[in-house]
Design a protein around this motif. Sequence first.
Motif, mmCIF file in Angstrom:
data_model
loop_
_atom_site.group_PDB
_atom_site.id
_atom_site.type_symbol
_atom_site.label_atom_id
_atom_site.label_comp_id
_atom_site.label_asym_id
_atom_site.label_seq_id
_atom_site.Cartn_x
_atom_site.Cartn_y
_atom_site.Cartn_z
ATOM 1 N N ALA A 199 0.817 -1.209 0.000
ATOM 2 C CA ALA A 199 0.000 0.000 0.000
ATOM 3 C C ALA A 199 0.854 1.264 0.000
ATOM 4 O O ALA A 199 0.557 2.210 -0.739
ATOM 5 C CB ALA A 199 -0.959 -0.014 1.186
ATOM 6 N N PRO A 200 1.938 1.340 0.804
ATOM 7 C CA PRO A 200 2.776 2.535 0.765
ATOM 8 C C PRO A 200 3.355 2.795 -0.628
ATOM 9 O O PRO A 200 3.436 3.951 -1.074
ATOM 10 C CB PRO A 200 3.878 2.229 1.778
ATOM 11 C CG PRO A 200 3.241 1.291 2.743
ATOM 12 C CD PRO A 200 2.346 0.425 1.910
ATOM 13 N N LYS A 203 0.567 4.117 -2.856
ATOM 14 C CA LYS A 203 0.309 5.516 -2.508
ATOM 15 C C LYS A 203 1.375 6.423 -3.114
ATOM 16 O O LYS A 203 1.067 7.498 -3.643
ATOM 17 C CB LYS A 203 0.297 5.690 -0.988
ATOM 18 C CG LYS A 203 -0.900 5.105 -0.283
ATOM 19 C CD LYS A 203 -0.775 5.320 1.221
ATOM 20 C CE LYS A 203 -1.911 4.689 1.990
ATOM 21 N NZ LYS A 203 -1.747 4.864 3.456
ATOM 22 N N HIS A 206 0.812 6.782 -6.783
ATOM 23 C CA HIS A 206 -0.377 7.608 -7.020
ATOM 24 C C HIS A 206 -0.059 9.087 -6.809
ATOM 25 O O HIS A 206 -0.583 9.944 -7.532
ATOM 26 C CB HIS A 206 -1.504 7.164 -6.084
ATOM 27 C CG HIS A 206 -2.787 7.913 -6.285
ATOM 28 N ND1 HIS A 206 -3.562 7.792 -7.410
ATOM 29 C CD2 HIS A 206 -3.426 8.817 -5.489
ATOM 30 C CE1 HIS A 206 -4.619 8.572 -7.313
ATOM 31 N NE2 HIS A 206 -4.559 9.206 -6.154
ATOM 32 N N ARG A 207 0.803 9.382 -5.855
ATOM 33 C CA ARG A 207 1.193 10.783 -5.647
ATOM 34 C C ARG A 207 1.958 11.327 -6.853
ATOM 35 O O ARG A 207 1.808 12.502 -7.213
ATOM 36 C CB ARG A 207 2.048 10.919 -4.386
ATOM 37 C CG ARG A 207 1.254 10.840 -3.081
ATOM 38 C CD ARG A 207 2.071 11.318 -1.898
ATOM 39 N NE ARG A 207 3.228 10.471 -1.652
ATOM 40 C CZ ARG A 207 3.225 9.418 -0.836
ATOM 41 N NH1 ARG A 207 2.103 9.078 -0.212
ATOM 42 N NH2 ARG A 207 4.313 8.703 -0.657
ATOM 43 N N THR A 214 -4.578 2.313 -10.623
ATOM 44 C CA THR A 214 -3.754 1.496 -9.735
ATOM 45 C C THR A 214 -4.598 0.400 -9.088
ATOM 46 O O THR A 214 -5.818 0.540 -8.930
ATOM 47 C CB THR A 214 -3.107 2.357 -8.627
ATOM 48 O OG1 THR A 214 -4.135 3.117 -7.975
ATOM 49 C CG2 THR A 214 -2.072 3.286 -9.191
ATOM 50 N N SER A 227 -10.530 3.431 2.648
ATOM 51 C CA SER A 227 -9.181 3.974 2.815
ATOM 52 C C SER A 227 -8.296 3.598 1.631
ATOM 53 O O SER A 227 -7.467 4.392 1.187
ATOM 54 C CB SER A 227 -8.565 3.491 4.127
ATOM 55 O OG SER A 227 -8.401 2.082 4.122
ATOM 56 N N TYR A 228 -8.479 2.394 1.084
ATOM 57 C CA TYR A 228 -7.713 1.984 -0.096
ATOM 58 C C TYR A 228 -8.191 2.724 -1.342
ATOM 59 O O TYR A 228 -7.402 3.000 -2.256
ATOM 60 C CB TYR A 228 -7.823 0.471 -0.302
ATOM 61 C CG TYR A 228 -6.995 -0.321 0.672
ATOM 62 C CD1 TYR A 228 -5.698 -0.706 0.361
ATOM 63 C CD2 TYR A 228 -7.500 -0.671 1.925
ATOM 64 C CE1 TYR A 228 -4.925 -1.422 1.268
ATOM 65 C CE2 TYR A 228 -6.739 -1.377 2.845
ATOM 66 C CZ TYR A 228 -5.448 -1.753 2.502
ATOM 67 O OH TYR A 228 -4.673 -2.449 3.403
ATOM 68 N N PHE A 231 -6.412 5.802 -3.049
ATOM 69 C CA PHE A 231 -5.251 5.743 -3.953
ATOM 70 C C PHE A 231 -5.311 4.571 -4.924
ATOM 71 O O PHE A 231 -4.366 4.345 -5.686
ATOM 72 C CB PHE A 231 -3.949 5.651 -3.140
ATOM 73 C CG PHE A 231 -3.894 4.476 -2.186
ATOM 74 C CD1 PHE A 231 -3.444 3.238 -2.602
ATOM 75 C CD2 PHE A 231 -4.315 4.618 -0.866
ATOM 76 C CE1 PHE A 231 -3.393 2.157 -1.729
ATOM 77 C CE2 PHE A 231 -4.273 3.531 0.017
ATOM 78 C CZ PHE A 231 -3.808 2.306 -0.418
ATOM 79 N N ALA A 256 -10.202 5.799 -6.697
ATOM 80 C CA ALA A 256 -9.484 7.077 -6.781
ATOM 81 C C ALA A 256 -9.935 7.943 -7.948
ATOM 82 O O ALA A 256 -9.792 9.162 -7.912
ATOM 83 C CB ALA A 256 -7.984 6.803 -6.897
#
Length: 319
Positions: A199-200, A203, A206-207, A214, A227-228, A231, A256
């Motif tokens: 997940a990190p 993320k 995605h940033r 994704t 929460s998922y 992103f 997202a």
Amino acid sequence: MRIRPVSAVTSALLGLSALFLAAPQARAVPAAVPAVKFSQAGAPLAIGHRGVPVRAPENTLASIDEAADLGITWVENDVQRTKDGALIVMHDTTLERTTDARRRYPGRAPWKIADFTLAEIQKLDAGSWYDRRFTGERVPTLRRYLQRVDHNRQKLLLEVKAPELYPGIERQLAAELRRAGWLNARHVRSSLVVQSFSAPSLKAFHRVRADVKTGFLGAPKPSELRSYAAFADQVNPNHKRVTAAYVRAVHAVRGAHGRPLEVSAWTVDNGDRAVALARMGVDGIISNAPQVIEEALEEGADEQEEDDDPLSILSFLGL
């Protein structure tokens, strides 16, 4: 091929049949009648897992060429980074299983990708372990792989493999995709999904490129899906974790990019299981034998159309 939704005629007939079945003299409906139809939106995509590894060595150009020959549009592969910073396509974090690294570099166990330069890796044979017909097949760079996928008019589900081993790979990957022409409007709109078990990492990517679809590899609890969705556009679980209720829970959340989260299940090589997953409503099925999955889904669609035929239903009910 699209899976047809239940027609109005069929719905009416089923309603009529319910009246007959409710009567005391009515016969029980056999258990073979499927309780859940295929996805209303259509059949799931069959996605070639590392190409078609039942026909060619995984994650090689030969494997995606085989997929193209079989008419498989979507292929999945894994990206990692060499010691000198090059991005290559390979699943394992070590070279031993799918190359001749042990023979060529006997004193360098455990043959981690991150311990070898691109030049050293490109000397390896990535095909003869599978079959002598593929002797001389090389580990492809990501750039060359992307070029071949484009040449084959295929689409790509790209997994960032073990990103914790390669700090900053997300930004590097975005730069490589851009240089290869894969971040233009056409590719971003319909030809590319980046996924990861991390997940990190997802993320972080995605940033960098929030426009790219994704997918998170895993099966978060329904309560965690929102929460998922901040992103990710997909939740891609092991097929053993998939139920119809879970698929409904995933589809109920917008991802997202504002569309319902999608579900691609992995890794499925059994046609009956693929049909069962299709009836649960999954959007994609990742397989080592995608041609087998496509055939099973076609047959399942044909069977459903027969079930939806009014005369067939009336005959089945004995009316």
